[in-house]
Design an enzyme around this catalytic site. Structure first.
Site, short mmCIF file in Angstrom:
data_model
loop_
_atom_site.label_atom_id
_atom_site.label_comp_id
_atom_site.label_asym_id
_atom_site.label_seq_id
_atom_site.Cartn_x
_atom_site.Cartn_y
_atom_site.Cartn_z
N ALA A 291 7.60 40.56 28.44
CA ALA A 291 7.38 40.61 26.99
C ALA A 291 7.29 42.01 26.41
O ALA A 291 7.17 42.16 25.20
CB ALA A 291 6.10 39.85 26.65
N SER A 292 7.35 43.05 27.24
CA SER A 292 7.07 44.39 26.71
C SER A 292 8.30 45.13 26.19
O SER A 292 8.17 46.10 25.47
CB SER A 292 6.38 45.23 27.79
OG SER A 292 7.17 45.31 28.96
N GLY B 194 12.83 44.78 25.11
CA GLY B 194 14.04 44.00 24.91
C GLY B 194 13.85 42.66 24.25
O GLY B 194 13.17 42.53 23.21
N GLY C 3 12.17 39.99 25.17
CA GLY C 3 10.79 39.51 25.13
C GLY C 3 9.99 40.13 24.01
O GLY C 3 9.19 39.45 23.35
N TYR D 235 22.03 39.94 42.16
CA TYR D 235 21.61 39.47 40.83
C TYR D 235 22.08 38.05 40.56
O TYR D 235 21.30 37.18 40.18
CB TYR D 235 22.13 40.43 39.76
CG TYR D 235 21.89 39.94 38.34
CD1 TYR D 235 20.60 39.96 37.81
CD2 TYR D 235 22.93 39.48 37.54
CE1 TYR D 235 20.36 39.52 36.52
CE2 TYR D 235 22.70 39.04 36.25
CZ TYR D 235 21.41 39.06 35.75
OH TYR D 235 21.18 38.62 34.47
#
Length: 281
Positions: free
Chosen positions: A39-40, A42, A44, A182
């Site tokens: 959440a910190s 981009g 989020g 990935y």
């Protein structure tokens, strides 16, 4: 709410504007408890601000304590009720601490948005002595969201809630060279949740798969080849996720992805030949 005005002509075509009705969003999320991982920065971060304006009750999870506190402060100024939890979800102890906190919270969880992710692009020949490339991506992109989902499912059933996974469009396409770690990890959770979906929906838990194209976040910055690629803005991606909350829709994917999916089946050999002989750095 209008989309990013800095799009190029090509980006406007590839990523048509998403209309998000603020009233409908507020009705869908006001006072709902929403857990957002990653959440910190981009997507989020932008998602946090939109949901805060709609008066959601947010639980934000990320590694960067200082940045997370900054996001919390801004979200609270927008009208949201925000709680933060600093954790590296690849760390088993910190992941367990988060799960224990959520299980001991009497308020419950209405929506789980699995947004945290790790991307890595590296040739398989450069990974011969780097098994941790695979274990680290699997830890964050697969094992952490699975473990969180299993812990939250009883609460989500009680709330008739929703799980939203932020995935990638290339999950539905032919695998690309140098993305083995990935793509394997993203496909793993996508398949896990798709397999679990029928059982969850029977219990009235909505499941949404958001297959995003390239998004302008710090995650793509190390990949030189992406600098001139068309990319969606993080704010636009966040609005798409919010629409999935409002409509409880099962899937979002770009309008043009169907052509890529068909091509991945019909033209697999020439596509693989092209990718093998294209040296993108």
């Amino acid at each position: 709410m209008s989309d990013n005005k800095t799009y190029t002509f090509t980006e406007h075509i590839l990523f048509p504007s998403t209309h998000l009705n603020p009233g409908k969003l507020r009705k869908a999320v006001a006072n709902k408890r929403i857990l957002i991982t990653g959440a910190s920065f981009g997507i989020g971060e932008q998602l946090t601000y939109i949901l805060a304006q709609a008066q959601a009750n947010l639980i934000l999870v990320a590694r960067s304590k200082e940045k997370l506190e900054g996001v919390k402060k801004q979200a609270e100024q927008l009208g949201g009720e925000v709680e933060v939890f600093t954790a590296d979800l690849t760390n088993e102890t910190e992941l367990e601490a988060l799960i224990n906190k959520l299980k001991n919270d009497d308020t419950g969880i209405d929506i789980f948005i699995s947004n945290a992710g790790k991307s890595i692009r590296r040739s398989v020949f450069d990974s011969l002595n780097r098994f941790h490339d695979s274990t680290r991506t699997m830890a964050l992109n697969y094992f952490a969201p699975v473990k969180l989902s299993l812990a939250l499912i009883p609460r989500l059933i009680k709330q008739q809630g929703q799980i939203i996974t932020i995935s990638a469009a290339n999950v539905l396409l032919i695998p690309a060279p140098k993305w083995h770690a990935y793509q394997a990890s993203k496909v793993a959770f996508d398949q896990w949740l798709r397999a679990a979906s029928p059982e969850l929906r029977e219990k009235r838990v909505a499941v949404s798969h958001v297959y995003l194209p390239l998004v302008k976040t710090r995650m793509i910055e190390p990949t030189e080849a992406y600098k001139n690629f068309p990319a969606m803005s993080a704010d636009h991606a966040a609005k798409i996720i919010c629409k999935c909350i409002v409509n409880r829709q099962r899937k979002f994917k770009p309008w043009w992805l169907i052509f890529g999916e068909i091509g991945s089946v019909l033209f697999r050999s020439p596509i693989e030949f092209f990718m093998k002989n294209t040296n993108t750095k």
